[in-house]
Write a protein that holds these residues in place. Structure first.
Motif, PDB file in Angstrom:
ATOM      1  N   PRO A 347       0.803  -1.234   0.000  1.00 53.90           N
ATOM      2  CA  PRO A 347       0.000   0.000   0.000  1.00 53.90           C
ATOM      3  C   PRO A 347       0.831   1.276   0.000  1.00 53.90           C
ATOM      4  O   PRO A 347       0.398   2.304  -0.526  1.00 53.90           O
ATOM      5  CB  PRO A 347      -0.819  -0.132   1.295  1.00 53.90           C
ATOM      6  N   ASN A 372      -3.119  -0.420  -8.204  1.00 53.42           N
ATOM      7  CA  ASN A 372      -3.288  -1.014  -6.873  1.00 53.42           C
ATOM      8  C   ASN A 372      -4.742  -1.043  -6.394  1.00 53.42           C
ATOM      9  O   ASN A 372      -5.097  -0.422  -5.383  1.00 53.42           O
ATOM     10  CB  ASN A 372      -2.407  -0.264  -5.864  1.00 53.42           C
ATOM     11  N   SER A 403      -1.620   3.638   4.877  1.00 47.36           N
ATOM     12  CA  SER A 403      -1.684   3.847   3.426  1.00 47.36           C
ATOM     13  C   SER A 403      -2.859   3.102   2.811  1.00 47.36           C
ATOM     14  O   SER A 403      -3.509   3.614   1.889  1.00 47.36           O
ATOM     15  CB  SER A 403      -0.373   3.391   2.773  1.00 47.36           C
ATOM     16  N   ALA A 404      -3.140   1.894   3.293  1.00 53.01           N
ATOM     17  CA  ALA A 404      -4.249   1.109   2.729  1.00 53.01           C
ATOM     18  C   ALA A 404      -5.592   1.772   3.002  1.00 53.01           C
ATOM     19  O   ALA A 404      -6.490   1.744   2.153  1.00 53.01           O
ATOM     20  CB  ALA A 404      -4.219  -0.303   3.305  1.00 53.01           C
ATOM     21  N   HIS A 407      -5.810   5.232   0.696  1.00 51.32           N
ATOM     22  CA  HIS A 407      -5.445   5.120  -0.715  1.00 51.32           C
ATOM     23  C   HIS A 407      -5.806   6.421  -1.438  1.00 51.32           C
ATOM     24  O   HIS A 407      -6.885   6.979  -1.215  1.00 51.32           O
ATOM     25  CB  HIS A 407      -6.231   3.946  -1.312  1.00 51.32           C
ATOM     26  N   ALA A 419      -7.452  -3.398   6.818  1.00 55.60           N
ATOM     27  CA  ALA A 419      -6.059  -2.975   6.632  1.00 55.60           C
ATOM     28  C   ALA A 419      -5.150  -3.657   7.656  1.00 55.60           C
ATOM     29  O   ALA A 419      -4.057  -4.121   7.317  1.00 55.60           O
ATOM     30  CB  ALA A 419      -5.956  -1.457   6.738  1.00 55.60           C
TER      31      ALA A 419
END
Length: 465
Positions: A347, A372, A403-404, A407, A419
């Motif tokens: 991620p 992604n 980060s996941a 996004h 996540a």
């Protein structure tokens, strides 16, 4: 008996209380009392997670680069050359060569002549941040066999892999032990106690097997080789790792169905033809080895899936993995689901390259909207594993979790529970491990500083019980 209070994450949910008897977790629930006579460990509303995993670490290379010159804060070629002037370059020697890494240029890599202007006559090996391009000073080039030398001194694609291989094989085993110690300490600092270690050579893997018992982490070894028999004889259940089907987007070597936006004469490259790849898949399938390979572009993913389908006859391929899958299409995701293949994703790539006007947009144009697609994959029931691709991005599961869920493309954001599972429970499920909370038989709790609402969330303390 111990009673733990906090915001305890388990099985995709948060609980208030954990009860532990001797070495086993008895229950997790939302009660607010402790049984009589139990030892109370109250962490208020602090988040408590199982041990984190990083499912994609270039193990020894990361450790080596932690002792090399880090250029990740340098943005242009001219800045790079200026930053080298006056440094004591010998402080960054690994073997006979000064290693530099982390450079992610907004313009271009320096050529041999430019490196020589600041190299003080010392051999320099400079690797781009994505690991798919490198530059050598002239004195470093002279160390190569004549047929591997090129005038410009800037390497990418298959020849770059040969150059990297040449220099890595020169590293003595004692240096590898030091590199391993650096990686493990870095991982522990961020709570990563399950490490998927990608190792390029069988000799290095054997060395890791010999020293891994001294480390307080669980290590799953992936040998980046197509030598099925040798890997099988070592008793591993998987083969590959970051074994390349294609290259990277940054170096224009990821294999795309359509040309690069900023290089319309190129669609990247495949590192195998179908005959070679299918032969490898057949041999691995017959030995019961799960094939794990690096595929970034949609054309590379297509080749992996095509050969996997032929090798298995369409049967489920449990524990087989595609690493990265940055440009996977919806139709390819459907085939991944049908085959039971796992996706190992990073991620943090989106945080680094997926922002507006970032690298993805520069290289891919409008296709950058589709990089992604982790939310889509998750909604389709595909098992997702989280990793860093260290040395490319730092080992840092909490940052990967952040980060996941943040996004850059809102449609691909996932919730906090999903996540966290990418970096805790899903790797345990993939490995068929017995207990997400135990590392080498001992319960470990990750006491967090923060609740993943900011990228600064970090592991405050590892509590070993």
């Amino acid at each position: 008996m111990r009673t733990i209070f906090g915001k305890i994450f388990h099985d995709g949910k948060f609980f208030r209380r954990m009860l532990i008897d001797k070495d086993d977790i008895i229950t997790m629930d939302n009660e607010n009392y402790a049984p009589d006579g139990s030892e109370i460990m109250d962490y208020d509303d602090s988040v408590i997670c199982p041990p984190f995993a990083d499912c994609h670490i270039h193990f020894f290379q990361t450790g080596l680069y932690l002792g090399a010159l880090d250029l990740s804060d340098v943005n242009t070629k001219s800045e790079l050359l200026e930053s080298i002037v006056g440094l004591s370059l010998n402080d960054y020697r690994i073997g006979d060569v000064v290693w530099m890494w982390g450079f992610d240029p907004e313009d271009t890599m320096p050529n041999s002549e430019e490196l020589d202007s600041v190299a003080q006559g010392i051999p320099i090996f400079l690797r781009r941040a994505d690991g798919h391009s490198c530059s050598l000073s002239k004195s470093a080039q002279k160390m190569l066999p004549p047929d591997m030398r090129i005038d410009e001194g800037i390497y990418s694609g298959a020849i770059q892999e040969k150059v990297v291989d040449y220099f890595l094989r020169m590293v003595p085993l004692p240096e590898l032990t030091i590199a391993a110690e650096r990686v493990i300490q870095t991982a522990l600092d961020v709570g990563a106690m399950r490490i998927h270690a990608l190792v390029p050579y069988i000799r290095w893997a054997e060395h890791l097997m010999n020293i891994e018992s001294q480390f307080p982490v669980e290590i799953e070894i992936f040998i980046e080789s197509t030598d099925v028999q040798s890997v099988y004889e070592l008793g591993l259940e998987q083969i590959g790792g970051c074994l390349l089907v294609d290259g990277s987007i940054g170096s224009h070597t990821a294999a795309l169905n359509e040309p690069y936006y900023d290089k319309p004469d190129s669609r990247g490259m495949l590192y195998y033809d179908d005959t070679e790849l299918l032969d490898f898949f057949h041999k691995a399938y017959q030995k019961g080895l799960a094939v794990v390979m690096h595929c970034i572009g949609d054309r590379a993913i297509e080749q992996y899936l095509r050969c996997a389908e032929m090798a298995s006859g369409g049967e489920k391929l449990h524990r087989w993995r595609i690493e990265h899958a940055e440009l996977i299409t919806f139709q390819q995701l459907e085939r991944v689901r049908e085959l039971g293949i796992t996706l190992s994703v990073q991620p943090a790539f989106e945080t680094r390259w997926g922002m507006e006007n970032g690298l993805y947009k520069k290289r891919l144009g409008e296709r950058a909207r589709y990089t992604n697609p982790i939310r889509t994959a998750l909604d389709m029931g595909i098992l997702l594993l989280g990793g860093s691709d260290a040395y490319v991005t730092p080992i840092d599961p909490p940052a990967g979790i952040w980060s996941a869920k943040n996004h850059p493309k809102p449609s691909q954001r996932i919730n906090l529970a999903d996540a966290i599972k990418m970096f805790t429970e899903n790797p345990v499920l993939w490995a068929n491990s017995p207990d997400v909370w135990k590392i080498k038989g001992n319960i470990n709790l990750m006491l967090m500083a923060g609740d993943f609402s900011s990228p600064q969330t970090a592991v405050k303390q590892i509590i070993r019980l």
